[in-house]
Enzyme design. Structure first.
Site, PDB file in Angstrom:
ATOM      1  N   ALA A   1       0.910  -1.140   0.206  1.00 41.78           N
ATOM      2  CA  ALA A   1      -0.288  -0.116   0.105  1.00 41.78           C
ATOM      3  C   ALA A   1       0.436   1.053  -0.192  1.00 41.78           C
ATOM      4  O   ALA A   1       2.058   1.091   0.474  1.00 41.78           O
ATOM      5  CB  ALA A   1      -1.052  -0.017   1.779  1.00 41.78           C
TER       6      ALA A   1
ATOM      7  N   GLY B   1      -0.191  -5.596  -0.422  1.00 48.80           N
ATOM      8  CA  GLY B   1      -0.648  -5.758  -0.955  1.00 48.80           C
ATOM      9  C   GLY B   1      -0.653  -6.358  -1.771  1.00 48.80           C
ATOM     10  O   GLY B   1      -1.694  -6.451  -2.614  1.00 48.80           O
TER      11      GLY B   1
ATOM     12  N   GLU C   1      -0.930  -9.384  -2.011  1.00 47.45           N
ATOM     13  CA  GLU C   1      -2.399  -9.848  -1.494  1.00 47.45           C
ATOM     14  C   GLU C   1      -2.951  -9.993  -2.888  1.00 47.45           C
ATOM     15  O   GLU C   1      -3.953 -10.588  -3.634  1.00 47.45           O
ATOM     16  CB  GLU C   1      -3.801  -8.981  -1.238  1.00 47.45           C
ATOM     17  CG  GLU C   1      -3.143  -9.288   0.709  1.00 47.45           C
ATOM     18  CD  GLU C   1      -3.347  -8.015   1.870  1.00 47.45           C
ATOM     19  OE1 GLU C   1      -4.526  -8.507   2.003  1.00 47.45           O
ATOM     20  OE2 GLU C   1      -3.581  -6.727   1.716  1.00 47.45           O
TER      21      GLU C   1
ATOM     22  N   GLU D   1       1.913  -6.220   7.185  1.00 46.46           N
ATOM     23  CA  GLU D   1       1.042  -5.159   7.856  1.00 46.46           C
ATOM     24  C   GLU D   1       0.408  -4.862   9.116  1.00 46.46           C
ATOM     25  O   GLU D   1       0.920  -3.961   9.986  1.00 46.46           O
ATOM     26  CB  GLU D   1      -0.047  -5.485   7.246  1.00 46.46           C
ATOM     27  CG  GLU D   1      -0.330  -5.262   5.778  1.00 46.46           C
ATOM     28  CD  GLU D   1      -0.584  -6.294   4.839  1.00 46.46           C
ATOM     29  OE1 GLU D   1      -0.561  -6.442   3.945  1.00 46.46           O
ATOM     30  OE2 GLU D   1       0.366  -7.328   5.235  1.00 46.46           O
TER      31      GLU D   1
END
Length: 726
Positions: free
Chosen positions: A61, A102, A105, A125
Site C-alpha cells: 500500500a 497488498g 494480496e 502489515e
C-alpha cells in the site's frame, strides 16, 4: 499508474509503474482496474500477466494514503482483487523483487504465481499496527494452512521465493526472464478450468488441535510483542477464516482492519515508519545528506576484538567488506579470532541460497594482525577498544601515523568526547563516532556522532556504510552519553530511587514489561553487567576509593544519589556473569532469573540503616518516575540540538533500547499521553524531590505546552537554539 499492453496475440500485460517500489497508490489501483476491464472486454485476449516495472512487483500500500480523503481510496484494492480472481481469463502474477503486503494480496488474487528466485514475499502489515486488509488473512490460510499462515501474518517476516515455493504460495520459480516465463505459463493456462485456481473457493484445512494452535500463537505473541494489539487481532482474523465462509470472513477482516487502522498504535507505528526514513535525511550547518559526497568503503579495519569488535567485524564481513582485525597481544588475538570465526559460522548457516553457506567464503575476508602498519591502505578504521579516553587517544595517535590521509577514523564509544579523541589527530575532519549496540552484528541501530570538525563527507560516508551494514544510522551531536545513554541515566537513577522507597526490582520490571519493553531495566542491567555502570560512576568520582571522606552516602554534590548498585558490585553481584545481581540465576552465565530473597533482605536492611520510610508505589508512579525523566532529558537534548528532531530520538530508542515500537518512541509517546500531563507530573515530582534535577521540566517542554502542544513534526519550528551541536 499501470501500463497496459499486448505482448502476444492472446496475452495482455499489465505493468505496475510507481517508482521506486510500485506501491498501490490511487493511480496504480485505477490502472489495474482499467487494465482488467480492458482485457476482459477484448475477445482476442485469453489470459493476463500482472508484473511490476523496474524489476519490482509491488511493495504494498501507499502508506501516506492511510489518512487521506476517503474518496481517494476508491477503487478499493479488495474489490480489484475480487474482480481479478473472478475473471474467467487466467491471470498470472510475475513476481520480481518484492511482493509485500497488498502486493502479495494482489498476487494471491491471481490464479497463478511465478517468482524470480531472489524475490521476497510477505505480509508485513502487522509492523504498521494493522492486518492484511485485502483478503490476506482469508486467502493465505486456505492456501498454506493455519500454522504457516499464523507465522507469516503475525510476524510480518519476508521470505525468499524458495520458501514460498515449498509452502505453495508460488507455483514456480525461475532464475531470470520472469515475465517471459509468466507469459508462457499464461498461454498454457488458456482454456484450462479456472475454478480450482481460485483460492477463495478453497476451504481451510483445519488440524484437529486447531484451538491449541491458536492458543499457543496467542501466548507467543503476548510474550514476544508485549502490549501490541495488531498481532492478536491477526490471530482473530485467521480464526475467522477457519470458521466462516470466504465472503463472511472477508467482512470480518474488513471490520477488524477498520478498527486497527484508526487505533493509536497504528498511528504510532506509521509515525515510526516515516521517522525511520526521516533520520536518513540529516542536516548540519556545513552540509547535508543531499550535498555530501559519500566515498565507497572497499576495505576496513577493526581495532580490538572484544565483544563489540567481534560483532563489528562480523557486520562488515556480512556486507562484503574485507577486514583487518587488530589486537595488542597474541592471546587476545587468538581468542578474538576464534570468537569471530564462530559467529561467522552461525552467519553462514543462515545465508540464502544454500550455495552461499560456505564458511570459508566469509572467513577469508578477515585478516588478523598485531601490526598497526598493516592498516596503511584501509579506507576506514573502527576503533573498538575499552571505554577509556587515554587508551583511545593512544590508538588514534598511531592511526594518524600509519593510515593514509584520506582514511576515515571511527571510534566506537558509548559516550566519550569525540572531539577530545579527534584532537590527537592531524585530520579531525575525518574522525567520527560510531556507537554500535551489542550485539553489534544483530542490533540495527548506529549512533553516528559528529564532532565539531567532522566533515559532511565523513558523515555521509558513515551513513552510507550504516545502510550497507543493514543498520539504521542516526546523526547526533557530541555530548556525554550522546542521545541514548544520556537519556538512559535519569531512567536508571529514578528506578533505583523507587527501590529505596519501597519497590522491589521485579515489581519495577513487571510494570515496564507490561508497558511493552522486552526486558525490564533491572533484567537488562543484569544482562550487561552491574560493573559496567559502576566503572562509569567510579571514573566520574561518584563512588570508589577516591570518594572524599565524609561524603554522604545518598548525596553527591547536593544531588540525590542511590548507592545500592555500588553496594551490589562490592558484594560481587555483577549480574548474569556471576549468577547473582538484581536477580539470582541457577549458575553463572545463566539466563533464567528469579527474585532473590537476599536482595529483599538487603533492601530492608538498607532502608532501616538510612531511616527510609517505605510505602506502596503503584504502577502509574513507576511508569511516570522511570519514563518521564527519560523523556524530559529528550526535550533537553532537542533544546540543545544534540538531536535534530523527535524522530531521531524515537528511532534511537526503538532500535537501540527496546522501547516498544507500537508507542512510537519516547517523544511521540509523550505527545500521545499529553504534554501538559507530562509537564504537570514532572512539576509534581520536582517539588517532591527537589534534589533530583532530572525531574525539573525542560524549557522546551514548557514552551511546547504554552504553544498548544503541537505534533512532534512541528516541534523543531518552536525553537532552534544558537548553541547547536549538529
Amino acid at each position: 499508474m499501470a501500463r497496459y499492453s499486448c505482448e502476444s496475440q492472446s496475452v495482455a500485460l499489465i505493468t505496475l509503474t510507481n517508482p521506486p517500489v510500485n506501491a498501490l497508490s490511487y493511480a496504480v489501483r485505477q490502472g489495474i482496474l482499467a487494465g482488467l476491464r480492458k482485457a476482459s472486454a477484448d475477445p482476442a485476449v485469453k489470459s493476463v500477466v500482472l508484473c511490476g516495472a523496474n524489476g519490482k512487483f509491488c511493495a504494498g500500500a501507499e502508506i501516506s494514503e492511510f489518512n487521506s480523503d476517503p474518496t481517494r481510496r476508491l477503487p478499493m484494492l479488495v474489490d480489484i482483487i475480487n474482480l481479478m480472481e473472478k475473471s474467467d481469463k487466467p491471470v498470472v502474477a510475475a513476481i520480481e523483487g518484492v511482493a509485500l503486503g497488498g502486493g502479495l494480496e494482489v498476487a494471491l488474487g491471481c490464479h497463478y504465481r511465478i517468482a524470480q528466485c531472489q524475490a521476497k514475499v510477505g505480509l508485513p502489515e502487522v509492523t504498521l499496527g494493522i492486518l492484511p486488509g485485502a483478503g490476506g488473512t482469508q486467502r493465505l490460510p486456505r492456501l498454506v494452512g493455519v500454522n504457516a499462515a499464523l507465522d507469516i501474518i503475525t510476524s510480518g517476516r519476508h521470505m525468499l521465493a524458495s520458501e514460498a515455493l515449498k509452502l505453495g504460495i508460488v507455483d514456480e520459480i525461475v532464475d531470470s526472464n520472469t515475465v517471459e516465463a509468466a507469459i508462457a505459463l499464461a498461454k498454457k493456462a488458456e482454456g484450462l478450468p479456472i475454478g480450482p485456481r481460485r483460492i477463495c473457493s478453497k476451504t481451510v484445512q483445519c488440524p484437529d488441535n486447531l484451538e491449541a494452535i491458536l492458543d499457543e500463537a496467542t501466548k507467543k505473541i503476548k510474550k514476544q510483542a508485549r502490549g501490541a494489539l495488531s498481532p492478536l487481532v491477526c490471530i482473530q482474523a485467521v480464526r475467522m477464516a477457519t470458521q466462516l465462509p470466504f465472503s463472511e470472513g472477508m467482512k470480518k477482516e474488513r471490520e477488524l482492519f477498520n478498527t486497527l487502522v484508526t487505533s493509536g498504535q497504528a498511528s504510532a507505528l506509521r509515525y515510526a515508519f516515516f521517522a525511520q526514513r526521516a533520520v536518513e535525511k540529516w542536516t548540519t550547518p556545513s552540509g547535508n545528506w543531499k550535498t555530501a559526497v559519500a566515498l565507497p568503503i572497499h576495505t576496513a579495519a577493526v581495532i580490538g576484538l572484544g565483544t563489540m569488535g567481534r560483532g563489528i567485524t562480523v557486520s562488515l564481513v556480512k556486507a562484503g567488506i574485507p577486514v583487518i582485525a587488530l589486537e595488542d597481544n597474541q592471546r587476545q588475538l587468538d581468542i578474538g579470532k576464534k570468537a569471530v570465526e564462530a559467529l561467522l559460522g552461525q552467519v553462514a548457516q543462515k545465508l540464502e541460497p544454500p550455495e552461499n553457506k560456505n564458511d570459508s567464503n566469509l572467513l577469508s575476508r578477515v585478516k588478523y594482525t598485531l601490526n598497526f602498519a598493516e592498516l596503511r591502505d584501509v579506507d576506514l578504521v573502527i576503533e573498538a577498544v575499552f571505554e577509556d579516553m587515554m587508551l583511545k587517544k593512544g590508538v588514534f595517535r598511531k592511526l594518524t601515523a600509519v593510515c593514509k590521509p584520506e582514511a576515515f577514523l571511527c571510534t566506537n564509544t558509548s559516550g566519550l568526547d569525540v572531539d577530545q579523541i579527534a584532537s590527537v589527530t592531524t585530520r579531525p575532519e575525518r574522525v567520527i563516532g560510531t556507537h554500535f549496540f551489542a550485539p553489534a552484528h544483530v542490533m540495527k541501530l548506529l549512533e553516528v556522532v559528529r564532532g565539531h570538525r567532522t566533515s559532511p563527507q565523513t558523515i555521509g560516508t558513515v551513513m552510507k556504510l550504516a545502510k550497507a551494514l543493514n543498520k539504521i544510522g542516526v546523526v547526533v551531536g557530541n555530548c556525554p552519553g550522546f542521545v541514548g545513554n544520556r537519556m538512559l541515566a535519569p531512567y536508571s537513577e529514578n528506578a533505583c530511587f523507587l527501590l529505596e522507597e519501597g519497590s522491589q526490582p521485579e515489581e519495577v520490571d513487571r510494570v515496564l514489561e507490561e508497558f511493552g519493553f522486552a526486558m525490564g531495566l533491572f533484567r537488562v542491567i543484569d544482562l550487561s553487567g552491574l560493573d559496567v555502570g559502576w566503572r562509569s560512576r567510579r571514573e566520574k568520582g561518584l563512588t570508589g576509593p577516591e570518594l572524599p571522606p565524609g561524603t554522604p552516602p545518598r548525596s553527591r554534590n547536593g544531588k540525590r544519589y542511590c548507592p545500592i548498585p555500588d553496594l551490589l558490585v562490592e558484594n560481587g553481584r555483577l549480574g548474569q556473569k556471576t549468577g547473582k545481581g538484581w536477580y539470582q540465576y541457577v549458575k553463572p552465565g545463566g539466563r533464567v532469573s528469579s527474585p532473590d530473597p537476599w536482595i529483599q533482605d538487603f533492601l530492608k536492611s538498607y532502608r532501616l540503616t538510612h531511616n527510609i520510610k517505605t510505602r506502596y508505589i503503584d504502577q502509574d508512579e513507576i511508569i511516570e518516575r522511570c519514563l518521564y525523566p527519560l523523556i524530559n532529558e529528550g526535550f533537553k537534548i532537542l533544546e540543545e540540538d544534540i538531536a535534530a528532531g523527535p524522530e531521531d530520538i524515537d528511532i534511537i530508542y526503538i532500535y537501540g533500547y527496546g522501547w516498544p515500537k507500537h508507542t512510537g518512541g519516547p517523544m511521540y509517546y509523550a505527545w500521545t499521553v499529553g504534554l501538559p500531563k507530562v509537564l504537570s507530573k514532572l512539576e509534581k515530582y520536582s517539588e517532591a524531590y527537589p534534589d533530583v534535577p532530572s525531574m525539573k521540566p525542560s524549557n522546551l517542554l514548557r514552551k511546547l505546552v504554552s504553544n498548544g502542544s503541537p505534533s512532534p513534526s512541528q516541534w523543531r519550528t518552536v525553537t532552534r537554539p544558537s548553541n547547536s551541536k549538529l
